[in-house]
Design an enzyme around this catalytic site. Structure first.
Site, PDB file in Angstrom:
ATOM      1  N   ILE A  33     -23.203 -27.176  47.335  1.00  0.00           N
ATOM      2  CA  ILE A  33     -22.284 -28.098  48.018  1.00  0.00           C
ATOM      3  C   ILE A  33     -21.862 -27.361  49.287  1.00  0.00           C
ATOM      4  O   ILE A  33     -21.506 -26.186  49.246  1.00  0.00           O
ATOM      5  CB  ILE A  33     -21.095 -28.480  47.109  1.00  0.00           C
ATOM      6  CG1 ILE A  33     -20.057 -29.353  47.817  1.00  0.00           C
ATOM      7  CG2 ILE A  33     -20.408 -27.262  46.530  1.00  0.00           C
ATOM      8  CD1 ILE A  33     -18.939 -29.862  46.864  1.00  0.00           C
ATOM      9  N   SER A  34     -21.954 -28.026  50.423  1.00  0.00           N
ATOM     10  CA  SER A  34     -21.709 -27.365  51.708  1.00  0.00           C
ATOM     11  C   SER A  34     -20.265 -26.884  51.843  1.00  0.00           C
ATOM     12  O   SER A  34     -19.357 -27.400  51.197  1.00  0.00           O
ATOM     13  CB  SER A  34     -22.007 -28.317  52.860  1.00  0.00           C
ATOM     14  OG  SER A  34     -23.297 -28.864  52.734  1.00  0.00           O
ATOM     15  N   GLN A  35     -20.098 -25.916  52.734  1.00  0.00           N
ATOM     16  CA  GLN A  35     -18.768 -25.413  53.102  1.00  0.00           C
ATOM     17  C   GLN A  35     -17.919 -26.589  53.634  1.00  0.00           C
ATOM     18  O   GLN A  35     -18.421 -27.404  54.414  1.00  0.00           O
ATOM     19  CB  GLN A  35     -18.987 -24.382  54.201  1.00  0.00           C
ATOM     20  CG  GLN A  35     -17.749 -23.746  54.744  1.00  0.00           C
ATOM     21  CD  GLN A  35     -18.058 -22.947  56.008  1.00  0.00           C
ATOM     22  OE1 GLN A  35     -19.166 -22.979  56.526  1.00  0.00           O
ATOM     23  NE2 GLN A  35     -17.066 -22.246  56.489  1.00  0.00           N
ATOM     24  N   ARG A  68     -12.185 -32.534  45.757  1.00  0.00           N
ATOM     25  CA  ARG A  68     -13.406 -31.714  45.690  1.00  0.00           C
ATOM     26  C   ARG A  68     -13.571 -31.047  44.326  1.00  0.00           C
ATOM     27  O   ARG A  68     -14.685 -30.869  43.851  1.00  0.00           O
ATOM     28  CB  ARG A  68     -13.354 -30.672  46.823  1.00  0.00           C
ATOM     29  CG  ARG A  68     -14.601 -29.811  46.999  1.00  0.00           C
ATOM     30  CD  ARG A  68     -14.516 -29.058  48.328  1.00  0.00           C
ATOM     31  NE  ARG A  68     -15.305 -27.847  48.371  1.00  0.00           N
ATOM     32  CZ  ARG A  68     -16.503 -27.741  48.979  1.00  0.00           C
ATOM     33  NH1 ARG A  68     -17.016 -28.786  49.578  1.00  0.00           N
ATOM     34  NH2 ARG A  68     -17.146 -26.598  48.987  1.00  0.00           N
TER      35      ARG A  68
END
Ligand code: SAH
Length: 228
Positions: free
Chosen positions: A77-79, A51
């Protein structure tokens, strides 16, 4: 990027902590999501994708915190827990062909690429999509096809899909996406207005073409915008 492998290893312990947090959050939300534990292969993919190589440089230090991060152009950017949940909800299989609407950083696409045969991902903001395409290529994800455009209409040439993930919130479920699902296919999508509580929905297309919808948890996504 000659030291990519080393850098990945340096982040491995933090990735493992992130995976442990995802597991704890999954347990805590299991009653609402119906998924108190995610599939082992989904968790393995979460433990593998670097990530930190998909977020902008100023965010690298926070890459493995279980929260959303800004990626520029007002997008996020999502959790990681939400990425894992959405991935688990499509029940990814190795032979699947999956469409993602809202490439963003490319992180969700990379997680999918670890799990399924082919990923098609479409992003409406050109510089965001270009950056993600470059990052995914650099990381060696050859089973991901990227496109710049309005994902509301899906990706007809690559349809039908075993699953579709929409990572931006729509006021209603886009009909073209339901059309592009295979019978037995799953569509996971946050539905609700920009300032409302959105709900993460799981829509399944039955073998006879009828659909069933299941609500899971309230979520907060950037809006699905429309092209001209
Ligand atoms: N899945 C991403 C996070 C997505 S954020 C990740 O893993 O990082 C939502 C993204 O959807 C944003 O980049 C936004 O520009 C994009 N988007 C919004 N409306 C869209 C549309 N109609 N078609 C394609 N992408 C869209």
């Amino acid at each position: 990027m000659t030291d990519t492998a080393d850098a990945q290893d340096a982040f491995a312990p933090r990735r493992a902590e992130m995976v442990a947090e995802i597991a704890a959050t999954a347990r805590a939300t299991g009653a609402e999501t119906g998924r108190p534990a995610f599939a082992a292969r989904v968790m393995a993919a979460m433990g593998k994708v670097p990530r930190h190589l998909l977020v902008p440089d100023p965010q690298v230090a926070y890459a493995y915190e279980n929260r959303p991060l800004p990626i520029g152009h007002g997008q996020t950017i999502s959790q990681p827990y939400i990425v894992a949940l959405m991935t688990d909800l499509i029940d990814p299989e190795a032979s699947d062909v999956v469409l993602e609407v809202g490439t963003g950083s490319g992180y969700q696409a990379a997680v999918l690429a670890e799990l399924v045969a082919r990923v098609f991902t479409i992003e409406i903001v050109e510089p965001v999509g270009r950056r993600a395409a470059e990052a995914l290529a650099r990381l060696g994800y050859r089973n991901v096809a990227t496109r710049i455009g309005d994902g509301y209409g899906g990706w007809p040439e690559a349809a039908p899909f075993d699953a579709i993930l929409v990572t931006a919130a729509a006021p209603a479920v886009p009909a073209p996406l339901v059309d592009q699902l295979k019978p037995g296919g799953r569509l996971v999508i946050p539905v609700g207005g920009q300032w409302e509580v959105q709900e993460l929905l799981v829509i399944e297309k039955q073998p006879d073409g009828a659909t069933s919808t299941r609500r899971t948890i309230p979520v907060r996504f950037v809006p699905l915008t429309r092209g001209k």
